[in-house]
Design an enzyme around this catalytic site. Structure first.
Site, PDB file in Angstrom:
ATOM      1  N   ARG A 138       0.875  -1.186   0.000  1.00  0.00           N
ATOM      2  CA  ARG A 138       0.000   0.000   0.000  1.00  0.00           C
ATOM      3  C   ARG A 138       0.901   1.221   0.000  1.00  0.00           C
ATOM      4  O   ARG A 138       1.843   1.310   0.797  1.00  0.00           O
ATOM      5  CB  ARG A 138      -0.911   0.025   1.222  1.00  0.00           C
ATOM      6  CG  ARG A 138      -1.644   1.353   1.334  1.00  0.00           C
ATOM      7  CD  ARG A 138      -2.702   1.371   2.388  1.00  0.00           C
ATOM      8  NE  ARG A 138      -3.856   0.567   2.002  1.00  0.00           N
ATOM      9  CZ  ARG A 138      -4.992   0.538   2.687  1.00  0.00           C
ATOM     10  NH1 ARG A 138      -5.127   1.271   3.787  1.00  0.00           N
ATOM     11  NH2 ARG A 138      -6.000  -0.203   2.281  1.00  0.00           N
ATOM     12  N   HIS A 152      -7.943  -0.148  -5.625  1.00  0.00           N
ATOM     13  CA  HIS A 152      -7.838  -1.023  -4.451  1.00  0.00           C
ATOM     14  C   HIS A 152      -8.490  -2.357  -4.852  1.00  0.00           C
ATOM     15  O   HIS A 152      -9.592  -2.685  -4.423  1.00  0.00           O
ATOM     16  CB  HIS A 152      -8.572  -0.372  -3.278  1.00  0.00           C
ATOM     17  CG  HIS A 152      -8.282  -0.966  -1.934  1.00  0.00           C
ATOM     18  ND1 HIS A 152      -7.632  -2.173  -1.754  1.00  0.00           N
ATOM     19  CD2 HIS A 152      -8.568  -0.503  -0.689  1.00  0.00           C
ATOM     20  CE1 HIS A 152      -7.531  -2.418  -0.459  1.00  0.00           C
ATOM     21  NE2 HIS A 152      -8.086  -1.420   0.216  1.00  0.00           N
TER      22      HIS A 152
HETATM   23  N1   CP Z   1     -11.016  -0.857   3.443  1.00  0.00           N
HETATM   24  C1   CP Z   1      -9.722  -0.615   3.750  1.00  0.00           C
HETATM   25  O1   CP Z   1      -8.849  -0.565   2.879  1.00  0.00           O
HETATM   26  O2   CP Z   1      -9.484  -0.457   5.081  1.00  0.00           O
HETATM   27  P1   CP Z   1      -8.042  -0.162   5.691  1.00  0.00           P
HETATM   28  O3   CP Z   1      -7.607   1.202   5.184  1.00  0.00           O
HETATM   29  O4   CP Z   1      -8.244  -0.182   7.175  1.00  0.00           O
HETATM   30  O5   CP Z   1      -7.104  -1.220   5.208  1.00  0.00           O
END
Ligand code: CP
Length: 311
Positions: free
Chosen positions: A109, A137
């Protein structure tokens, strides 16, 4: 990255939802169902996942970790790049060249759009995009599709509303592309400044998909099967004062639900701030916690597929 035409996901990167055909999406959902029904304890024994998180995360990082460990794999990585040699000036490219020596698969990420693609070029092991800036995503999208299939019994011919920050919300961008395979009708509900970017609308126009744009949350209440609520993405605004203008702009509460379809489901990638009132949690409309839980079978499926342990 070519489409996975032969349905062989071994050693493939998972960077953009655009890289997946409808058949491939459905295949991953099928493997996820198998993972949920018959979890295989030792499937990833001896395999190592590296989680490289340059941005905060709760669900993506922890559910990938849990998925890997439930299948007897191991996890290394970081959740704060300040504790790594990036802090000394090491490049993202070199960080990936190092990580591939220590792991079998990488989840990354990063705040920069296109960073996951760059990571995949640097590393010879599979790279999975856990979110790259406002871009995509894809693993969230797969668990969103899995959730929709479970709560509505189908993916085809649904009326899907997206509300909130549709400009910076990467989960919206990926999901719009994925759902385009299933003859949806879309309702984009946002202030003009946070509306879905034009390139997504061009794509929908090209695919002859029906959509409506509005800033009025209540306008299409009676038509929507799934309302996908999103947080205003504070961290993406170039000017913090601009964020102040939009925070709290929409709020889903019991009053709103009075005017919704009885079987309308509310989804949210989470975290939520104030856009869904807590009183909604106990209604039959709330699907967002179940949605987050679905991250486990879906991410198990992805790990098993790219590591060549599932077909
Ligand atoms: N939905 C999601 O990506 O949550 P996080 O940012 O907590 O990983």
């Amino acid at each position: 990255m070519p489409k996975f035409l032969d349905m062989d996901f071994k050693n493939k990167d998972v960077i953009s939802i655009n890289d997946f055909s409808k058949e491939e999406l459905l295949h991953i959902l099928k493997v996820a169902r198998q993972m949920e029904q018959k979890p295989k304890g030792n499937l990833l024994k001896g395999k190592i996942l590296a989680t490289l998180f340059f941005e905060p995360s709760t669900r993506t990082r922890l559910s990938f970790t849990s998925a890997m460990e439930q299948l007897s794999g191991e996890v290394i990585g970081f959740s704060n790049a300040n504790t790594t040699s990036i802090q000394k000036g090491e490049s993202l490219w070199d960080t990936l060249k190092m990580t591939e020596q220590y792991a079998d698969v990488i989840v990354i990420r990063h705040p920069l759009e296109g960073s996951a693609r760059l990571a995949a070029e640097a590393a010879s092991i599979p790279v999975i995009n856990g979110g790259d800036g406002s871009n995509q995503h894809p693993t969230q999208t797969l668990l969103d599709l899995y959730t929709i299939q479970k709560v509505k019994g189908r993916l085809e011919n649904l009326h899907i509303g997206f509300v909130g920050d549709l400009k910076y919300g990467r989960t919206v961008h990926s999901l719009v592309i994925a759902l385009s395979h299933f003859n949806p009708t879309f309702y984009f509900i946002a202030p003009d400044e946070l509306q879905i970017p034009e390139n997504y609308l061009d794509e929908l126009f090209r695919k002859k998909i029906k959509y409506f744009k509005t800033s009025d949350l209540n306008r299409f209440g009676k038509e929507i099967d799934i309302l996908y609520v999103t947080r205003i993405q504070k961290e993406r605004f170039p000017d913090p004062l601009e964020y102040e203008k939009f925070k709290g702009v929409y709020r889903i509460d019991n009053e709103f639900l009075q005017h919704a379809k009885k079987d309308m489901k509310i989804m949210h990638p989470l975290p939520r701030i104030d856009e869904i009132d807590k009183s909604v949690d106990s209604t039959q409309h709330a699907a967002y916690f179940e949605q987050a839980a679905n991250g486990i079978p879906v991410r198990k499926a992805l790990l098993a597929l790219v590591l060549g342990k599932a077909k």
